[in-house]
Design a protein around this motif. Structure first.
Motif, short mmCIF file in Angstrom:
data_model
loop_
_atom_site.label_atom_id
_atom_site.label_comp_id
_atom_site.label_asym_id
_atom_site.label_seq_id
_atom_site.Cartn_x
_atom_site.Cartn_y
_atom_site.Cartn_z
N GLY A 119 -42.45 23.77 -3.50
CA GLY A 119 -43.58 24.51 -4.04
C GLY A 119 -43.74 25.88 -3.41
O GLY A 119 -42.85 26.39 -2.73
N ASP A 120 -44.88 26.47 -3.63
CA ASP A 120 -45.14 27.83 -3.17
C ASP A 120 -45.63 27.83 -1.73
O ASP A 120 -46.57 27.14 -1.38
CB ASP A 120 -46.20 28.47 -4.07
CG ASP A 120 -46.30 29.97 -3.85
OD1 ASP A 120 -45.31 30.57 -3.40
OD2 ASP A 120 -47.38 30.54 -4.11
N ASN A 121 -44.96 28.60 -0.87
CA ASN A 121 -45.38 28.75 0.52
C ASN A 121 -44.84 30.07 1.04
O ASN A 121 -43.96 30.67 0.44
CB ASN A 121 -44.92 27.56 1.38
CG ASN A 121 -43.41 27.42 1.41
OD1 ASN A 121 -42.73 28.17 2.11
ND2 ASN A 121 -42.87 26.46 0.65
N ASP A 122 -45.36 30.53 2.16
CA ASP A 122 -44.96 31.83 2.71
C ASP A 122 -43.66 31.77 3.50
O ASP A 122 -43.05 32.81 3.77
CB ASP A 122 -46.07 32.39 3.61
CG ASP A 122 -47.31 32.75 2.84
OD1 ASP A 122 -47.18 33.08 1.64
OD2 ASP A 122 -48.41 32.69 3.42
N PRO A 165 -40.39 29.36 0.03
CA PRO A 165 -40.82 28.77 -1.23
C PRO A 165 -39.66 28.22 -2.04
O PRO A 165 -38.68 28.91 -2.29
CB PRO A 165 -41.49 29.95 -1.95
CG PRO A 165 -40.93 31.18 -1.30
CD PRO A 165 -40.61 30.80 0.11
N ARG A 166 -39.81 26.96 -2.43
CA ARG A 166 -38.76 26.30 -3.21
C ARG A 166 -39.40 25.70 -4.47
O ARG A 166 -40.19 24.77 -4.37
CB ARG A 166 -38.06 25.25 -2.37
CG ARG A 166 -37.42 25.89 -1.13
CD ARG A 166 -36.35 25.07 -0.50
NE ARG A 166 -35.64 25.87 0.48
CZ ARG A 166 -34.55 25.45 1.13
NH1 ARG A 166 -34.07 24.26 0.90
NH2 ARG A 166 -33.95 26.24 2.00
N PRO A 167 -39.05 26.24 -5.62
CA PRO A 167 -39.78 25.93 -6.86
C PRO A 167 -39.37 24.60 -7.50
O PRO A 167 -38.91 24.56 -8.64
CB PRO A 167 -39.40 27.10 -7.76
CG PRO A 167 -38.00 27.45 -7.33
CD PRO A 167 -37.99 27.23 -5.83
N HIS A 173 -37.46 33.31 4.48
CA HIS A 173 -37.93 34.31 3.54
C HIS A 173 -38.31 35.62 4.25
O HIS A 173 -39.21 36.35 3.83
CB HIS A 173 -39.14 33.75 2.76
CG HIS A 173 -39.40 34.44 1.46
ND1 HIS A 173 -38.42 34.63 0.51
CD2 HIS A 173 -40.53 35.00 0.95
CE1 HIS A 173 -38.94 35.26 -0.53
NE2 HIS A 173 -40.22 35.50 -0.29
N ASP A 196 -33.05 31.03 1.02
CA ASP A 196 -34.33 31.67 0.70
C ASP A 196 -34.36 33.16 1.04
O ASP A 196 -35.41 33.79 0.98
CB ASP A 196 -35.46 30.98 1.49
CG ASP A 196 -35.36 29.47 1.43
OD1 ASP A 196 -35.47 28.93 0.32
OD2 ASP A 196 -35.17 28.84 2.49
N TRP A 211 -30.47 30.13 -7.85
CA TRP A 211 -31.07 29.73 -6.58
C TRP A 211 -30.16 28.72 -5.87
O TRP A 211 -29.71 27.74 -6.46
CB TRP A 211 -32.45 29.11 -6.83
CG TRP A 211 -33.17 28.81 -5.55
CD1 TRP A 211 -33.97 29.64 -4.85
CD2 TRP A 211 -33.11 27.59 -4.81
NE1 TRP A 211 -34.42 29.03 -3.72
CE2 TRP A 211 -33.91 27.76 -3.67
CE3 TRP A 211 -32.45 26.37 -5.00
CZ2 TRP A 211 -34.08 26.76 -2.72
CZ3 TRP A 211 -32.62 25.38 -4.06
CH2 TRP A 211 -33.42 25.57 -2.93
#
Length: 200
Positions: free
Chosen positions: A17-20, A23-25, A149, A163, A176
């Protein structure tokens, strides 16, 4: 052909999911794992070598079994050279070496505790998990992972992780999770040099 990747973090549910941080969708670990396997095998030929710059797999509190990690790695094309990341450990490397599935009559897996160096197109690739501060260099790049990231604001430091923000600098975006080819490393270096110059 040589390829490069880091920070696959197979099985790492906390990254979904979304994180700082990374993030892995994906909704599930299985979907994330399969996306990386597919992206790898769509690019890498069985005769290629992939340098994996650390952090193969993890899941805090519920580490994947060595059998599960081996099952994933056995699906990946080519020979794999592992450089130890902060979430890797010698016992895993020993298990993989002991259960190596083989590759054209030799070992599929090889291992480095700190890093290794190869030369490509008159340029040294110093490959480590952690980014290095090399000082003034000539025709030398540090390929690394670890910071996910994030990016070191030095052109010679190239994050090759799954990432990595450097991937956005490629003229033709990769799926990805795809390993980077050596030619793309040189492209990223030139693009990062230009981007950093524009920031000044």
């Amino acid at each position: 052909m040589n390829y490069f990747i880091a920070d696959t973090h197979f099985f790492h549910a906390d990254l979904l999911g979304d994180n700082d941080f990374a993030p892995r969708p994906f909704a599930t670990v299985a979907a994330m794992n399969q996306a990386m396997i597919t992206a790898w095998n769509d690019r890498v030929d069985d005769n290629d070598v992939v340098y994996h710059l650390g952090d193969i797999a993890m899941n805090p509190g519920d580490m994947p079994s060595e059998e599960a990690v081996l099952a994933i790695l056995s699906q990946l094309a080519g020979r794999i050279v592992f450089i130890k990341g902060n979430h890797d450990y010698q016992a895993r490397f020993k298990y993989l070496a002991h259960h190596d599935p083989g590759w054209h009559g030799q070992a599929k897996f090889s291992f480095h505790t700190v890093g290794t160096i190869i030369k490509d197109d008159h340029t040294q690739f110093i490959m480590t998990h952690y980014p290095l501060l090399l000082g003034i260099t000539h025709q030398t790049l540090n390929l690394h992972g670890h910071i996910h990231h994030s990016s070191v604001p030095i052109a010679e430091n190239l994050n090759v992780g799954v990432d990595a923000p450097e991937r956005a600098l490629l003229a033709h975006p990769l799926p990805w999770g795809a390993p980077l080819a050596a030619a793309e490393i040189h492209e990223l270096y030139a693009a990062k040099q230009q981007a950093l110059q524009q920031e000044k």
